[in-house]
Write an enzyme that holds these catalytic residues in place. Structure first.
Site, PDB file in Angstrom:
ATOM      1  N   GLU A 107      12.703  -3.717 -15.548  1.00 45.16           N
ATOM      2  CA  GLU A 107      13.749  -4.070 -14.571  1.00 45.16           C
ATOM      3  C   GLU A 107      14.290  -5.478 -14.818  1.00 45.16           C
ATOM      4  O   GLU A 107      13.724  -6.253 -15.591  1.00 45.16           O
ATOM      5  CB  GLU A 107      13.211  -3.961 -13.149  1.00 45.16           C
ATOM      6  CG  GLU A 107      12.048  -4.908 -12.880  1.00 45.16           C
ATOM      7  CD  GLU A 107      11.941  -5.343 -11.431  1.00 45.16           C
ATOM      8  OE1 GLU A 107      12.966  -5.749 -10.850  1.00 45.16           O
ATOM      9  OE2 GLU A 107      10.832  -5.301 -10.884  1.00 45.16           O
TER      10      GLU A 107
ATOM     11  N   LYS B   2       3.678  -5.950  -3.551  1.00 44.08           N
ATOM     12  CA  LYS B   2       3.566  -7.374  -3.326  1.00 44.08           C
ATOM     13  C   LYS B   2       2.809  -7.684  -2.050  1.00 44.08           C
ATOM     14  O   LYS B   2       3.039  -7.073  -1.019  1.00 44.08           O
ATOM     15  CB  LYS B   2       4.971  -7.980  -3.241  1.00 44.08           C
ATOM     16  CG  LYS B   2       5.475  -8.385  -4.606  1.00 44.08           C
ATOM     17  CD  LYS B   2       6.940  -8.675  -4.579  1.00 44.08           C
ATOM     18  CE  LYS B   2       7.703  -7.368  -4.532  1.00 44.08           C
ATOM     19  NZ  LYS B   2       9.123  -7.549  -4.432  1.00 44.08           N
TER      20      LYS B   2
HETATM   21  N1  PSU Z   1       8.232  -7.959  -8.124  1.00 47.16           N
HETATM   22  C1  PSU Z   1       8.251  -9.239  -8.545  1.00 47.16           C
HETATM   23  N2  PSU Z   1       9.404  -9.931  -8.442  1.00 47.16           N
HETATM   24  C2  PSU Z   1      10.541  -9.355  -7.943  1.00 47.16           C
HETATM   25  C3  PSU Z   1      10.525  -7.997  -7.490  1.00 47.16           C
HETATM   26  C4  PSU Z   1       9.335  -7.350  -7.618  1.00 47.16           C
HETATM   27  O1  PSU Z   1       7.257  -9.761  -9.013  1.00 47.16           O
HETATM   28  O2  PSU Z   1      11.569 -10.019  -7.905  1.00 47.16           O
HETATM   29  C5  PSU Z   1      11.796  -7.323  -7.005  1.00 47.16           C
HETATM   30  C6  PSU Z   1      11.831  -5.919  -7.574  1.00 47.16           C
HETATM   31  O3  PSU Z   1      13.027  -5.769  -8.284  1.00 47.16           O
HETATM   32  C7  PSU Z   1      11.787  -5.019  -6.367  1.00 47.16           C
HETATM   33  C8  PSU Z   1      12.508  -5.858  -5.369  1.00 47.16           C
HETATM   34  O4  PSU Z   1      12.379  -3.769  -6.598  1.00 47.16           O
HETATM   35  O5  PSU Z   1      11.969  -7.152  -5.599  1.00 47.16           O
HETATM   36  C9  PSU Z   1      12.334  -5.357  -3.957  1.00 47.16           C
HETATM   37  O6  PSU Z   1      13.266  -5.944  -3.117  1.00 47.16           O
HETATM   38  P1  PSU Z   1      13.441  -5.436  -1.596  1.00 47.16           P
HETATM   39  O7  PSU Z   1      12.160  -5.785  -0.915  1.00 47.16           O
HETATM   40  O8  PSU Z   1      14.625  -6.191  -1.076  1.00 47.16           O
HETATM   41  O9  PSU Z   1      13.672  -3.965  -1.662  1.00 47.16           O
END
Ligand code: PSU
Ligand code: MN
Length: 299
Positions: free
Chosen positions: A25, A159
């Site tokens: 990604e 996370k």
């Molecule tokens: N994991 C990381 N850093 C990130 C992300 C995940 O270590 O920046 C990103 C991923 O792209 C994930 C996104 O899909 O954060 C999720 O964002 P949200 O909670 O707004 O859906």
């Protein structure tokens, strides 16, 4: 396959010759880590894959196309630019229409991988159900897309800034299979263990078999592989929780919500831990890319 997909020569070659490919990604590059570490990490991840005989396909949106596999310059633009959009699945059309540069989240990367016929995707941690979602309703689109794209996603769990137990419940509700790799514990990103249990797999062979059966049965869902960070590299959960609490308080005070929340929290935590969380983040993504490559080769 659709007309918006644009393959790099390396990825096109891999597809035509049925070589193993792993999708990567780009939100993690543009919004998840600071420059210049993000560029170094992006390049290192691709290198790890190539050294294992697997073709890396970093995915992003540029010039009205969904790029699958980035050339060196594209990677640089993505890592350096300040106005890159964070693209979840609902944003794909909007960003393609404007021709802007967009970095794909887990959700959007899964969609692109599915369109491109790429079966395995490595990331750091998926998005999930945020803490206090009962008030904010903030639940990542990643969870929905995990339920409707047949892609194996390798992550270090979700996370730790999230509500992990609600995240697991939500994945269950939406019929997403979740497996701990060589562990019964759902990993908490920076930490190898949480107290939450998941089903366990002990080999890439098992993962490949489960995926193949799901495909034969035409189940639409992906598979989430939760790969714990090696113990020697982790930050223990109890220590991490303190930092997360203080980052969450700040986000609340500054009224940060929606798609800005995750990048804000990650950045805050890097500051609070004086860069230690960033190192941990890098280690765990590398670890995930290695496992993803093994799975891709097995398939
Ligand atoms: N994991 C990381 N850093 C990130 C992300 C995940 O270590 O920046 C990103 C991923 O792209 C994930 C996104 O899909 O954060 C999720 O964002 P949200 O909670 O707004 O859906
Ligand atoms: Mn959200």
């Amino acid at each position: 396959m659709n007309k918006y997909l644009q393959f790099s020569p390396e990825v096109a070659y891999a597809i035509n010759n049925r070589l193993p490919i792993v999708a990567l990604e780009s939100t993690i590059i543009s919004h998840g880590m600071p420059y210049p570490q993000n560029l170094k990490v992006a390049e290192k991840l691709e290198k790890i894959a190539r050294e294992m005989g697997v073709v890396p396909a970093t995915i992003c949106l540029m010039d009205g196309k969904i790029k699958v596999g980035l050339e060196k310059d594209d990677l640089k633009i993505l890592a350096k630019a300040k106005n890159v959009a964070k693209v979840s699945s609902r944003d794909i059309g909007r960003i393609l229409a404007t021709g802007k540069t967009g970095a794909t989240t887990v959700a959007a990367t899964m969609k692109a991988a599915a369109w491109a016929g790429i079966k395995v995707f490595a990331t750091g941690g998926i998005g999930g159900v945020h803490r206090e979602a009962e008030n904010t309703f903030d639940i990542s689109n990643d969870l929905i897309e995990l339920s409707r794209n047949p892609v194996i996603v390798v992550s270090a769990g979700a996370k730790a800034i999230l509500d992990l137990s609600k995240t697991l419940e939500y994945l269950e509700t939406f019929g997403v299979p979740v497996f701990g790799y060589k562990t019964d514990d759902f990993p908490a990103f920076y930490s190898a263990e949480s107290s939450l249990k998941v089903d366990r797999v002990d080999s890439v062979k098992e993962i490949a078999e489960i995926y193949k059966i799901n495909r034969e049965l035409k189940l639409e869902c992906g598979v989430l592989i939760a790969n714990p960070i090696p113990k020697k590299d982790e930050i223990p959960f109890s220590e991490m929780d303190e930092y997360i609490q203080s980052a969450l308080k700040k986000a609340n005070k500054l009224n940060i919500s929606g798609r800005d929340l995750t990048p804000f929290l990650l950045k805050e935590i890097v500051e609070i831990t004086k860069g230690k969380s960033l190192e941990t983040n890098i280690k765990l993504v590398e670890n995930n890319v290695k496992l993803a490559c093994e799975i891709a080769k097995e398939l």
